[in-house]
Design a protein around this motif. Sequence first.
Motif, PDB file in Angstrom:
ATOM      1  N   GLN A   1       0.837  -1.196   0.000  1.00 39.80           N
ATOM      2  CA  GLN A   1       0.000   0.000   0.000  1.00 39.80           C
ATOM      3  C   GLN A   1       0.875   1.250   0.000  1.00 39.80           C
ATOM      4  O   GLN A   1       1.787   1.393   0.811  1.00 39.80           O
ATOM      5  N   LEU A   2       0.601   2.158  -0.936  1.00 41.64           N
ATOM      6  CA  LEU A   2       1.306   3.438  -0.986  1.00 41.64           C
ATOM      7  C   LEU A   2       0.354   4.559  -0.601  1.00 41.64           C
ATOM      8  O   LEU A   2      -0.870   4.437  -0.737  1.00 41.64           O
ATOM      9  N   ALA A   3       0.942   5.641  -0.137  1.00 37.69           N
ATOM     10  CA  ALA A   3       0.145   6.831   0.144  1.00 37.69           C
ATOM     11  C   ALA A   3      -0.221   7.510  -1.173  1.00 37.69           C
ATOM     12  O   ALA A   3       0.467   7.356  -2.192  1.00 37.69           O
ATOM     13  N   GLY A   4      -1.296   8.263  -1.157  1.00 39.90           N
ATOM     14  CA  GLY A   4      -1.733   8.922  -2.384  1.00 39.90           C
ATOM     15  C   GLY A   4      -0.712   9.911  -2.920  1.00 39.90           C
ATOM     16  O   GLY A   4      -0.612  10.135  -4.128  1.00 39.90           O
ATOM     17  N   ALA A   5       0.086  10.509  -2.020  1.00 39.74           N
ATOM     18  CA  ALA A   5       1.075  11.504  -2.440  1.00 39.74           C
ATOM     19  C   ALA A   5       2.409  10.886  -2.842  1.00 39.74           C
ATOM     20  O   ALA A   5       3.331  11.597  -3.250  1.00 39.74           O
ATOM     21  N   ALA A   6       2.542   9.577  -2.732  1.00 46.60           N
ATOM     22  CA  ALA A   6       3.821   8.922  -3.020  1.00 46.60           C
ATOM     23  C   ALA A   6       4.084   8.869  -4.520  1.00 46.60           C
ATOM     24  O   ALA A   6       3.158   8.793  -5.338  1.00 46.60           O
TER      25      ALA A   6
ATOM     26  N   GLN B   1       4.694   6.820  -7.243  1.00 44.34           N
ATOM     27  CA  GLN B   1       4.504   5.384  -7.458  1.00 44.34           C
ATOM     28  C   GLN B   1       5.553   4.785  -8.383  1.00 44.34           C
ATOM     29  O   GLN B   1       5.992   3.646  -8.186  1.00 44.34           O
ATOM     30  N   ASN B   2       6.004   5.529  -9.380  1.00 46.88           N
ATOM     31  CA  ASN B   2       7.022   5.001 -10.292  1.00 46.88           C
ATOM     32  C   ASN B   2       8.352   4.794  -9.572  1.00 46.88           C
ATOM     33  O   ASN B   2       9.035   3.781  -9.776  1.00 46.88           O
ATOM     34  N   ALA B   3       8.715   5.759  -8.724  1.00 48.87           N
ATOM     35  CA  ALA B   3       9.955   5.625  -7.953  1.00 48.87           C
ATOM     36  C   ALA B   3       9.844   4.466  -6.967  1.00 48.87           C
ATOM     37  O   ALA B   3      10.810   3.725  -6.747  1.00 48.87           O
TER      38      ALA B   3
ATOM     39  N   ARG C   1      11.589  -3.167  -6.992  1.00 48.66           N
ATOM     40  CA  ARG C   1      12.165  -4.170  -7.906  1.00 48.66           C
ATOM     41  C   ARG C   1      13.636  -4.414  -7.572  1.00 48.66           C
ATOM     42  O   ARG C   1      14.110  -5.554  -7.581  1.00 48.66           O
ATOM     43  N   GLU C   2      14.340  -3.333  -7.274  1.00 47.87           N
ATOM     44  CA  GLU C   2      15.769  -3.450  -6.973  1.00 47.87           C
ATOM     45  C   GLU C   2      16.004  -4.138  -5.629  1.00 47.87           C
ATOM     46  O   GLU C   2      16.817  -5.066  -5.529  1.00 47.87           O
TER      47      GLU C   2
ATOM     48  N   ALA D   1      13.678   5.416   2.284  1.00 50.04           N
ATOM     49  CA  ALA D   1      13.705   6.317   1.125  1.00 50.04           C
ATOM     50  C   ALA D   1      12.842   7.554   1.335  1.00 50.04           C
ATOM     51  O   ALA D   1      12.792   8.426   0.457  1.00 50.04           O
ATOM     52  N   GLY D   2      12.151   7.632   2.463  1.00 47.31           N
ATOM     53  CA  GLY D   2      11.374   8.825   2.776  1.00 47.31           C
ATOM     54  C   GLY D   2       9.977   8.857   2.199  1.00 47.31           C
ATOM     55  O   GLY D   2       9.362   9.935   2.135  1.00 47.31           O
TER      56      GLY D   2
END
Length: 273
Positions: free
Chosen positions: A184-189, A191-193, A199-200, A257-258
């Motif tokens: 789950q990501l925050a809406g302001a994150a 997403q591509n980064a 993946r890494e 990563a903040g």
Amino acid sequence: MKEIDIDRIQEILVTAATDIGLKILAAIVFWVVGRWLIGFALNILRKGLEQQKLDPTILRYVGSVVSVTLNILLVIGILGYFGIQTTSFAALIATAGIAIGAAWAGLLSNFAAGVFVIVLRPFKVGDFVTAGGVTGTVKEIGLFSSTIYTPDNIATMVGNTKILGDTIQNFSNSPYRRVDLKCQLAGAADQNAAMKLLREKIGSIPNVLQDPAVEVNILEFNLVGPVLAVRPYCNNDHYWQVYFDSNRVMSESLTAAGFPAPVATQNMVMKQN
């Protein structure tokens, strides 16, 4: 006259008791020796089959069938030694078999299903499967039931009929398995980064396969923000290690990563008249 009759009766009783006692003792000896010979024969059979490099499942199944057959023959032989007509005994078994067969239809169907499991080979001993509604590692395929050890190490016996009549999933049939996770990501994150970072980081986890590569894509959206589908691949033996390590790495790497914490928010609009 009475004393003679009593002595005669005592003599008959002693003779009969001695004869019966000797027969019982001989039967015990026959049973012990017979069981030892059966074990010896089974060991020879097992070693011979192992030299043919047969599957362990077939070895156990053949061993069970031969063991039951030899033990039945041993019992019939001991009964014959006691003077019981084995032909009559066999006829009695055949007659009783009809009644027993009707009463034990479930057991007989399990036996037949066990034969088909051996022949069709949907799984073998050591495979991680879902069969008969139970998920775990197959430890034994028996005459009537199969033993599956669940991931929490509980031995579960499942009837072969239920196994063959239900859906079977064999996770060990493929050289690798996909681990399905969500992030789950925050809406302001960004997403591509986040996807690039995951993946890494997850690709560097021990026992995660490089081919197929780790898949990280947007799965869905909810009120909190985008939900990522994170899918590393690994060998079945490493599934839970990769599962837990991936969850840990997702949390640690995104925090380091903040990226903002995904927190559900709700906007409230108040109007004053």
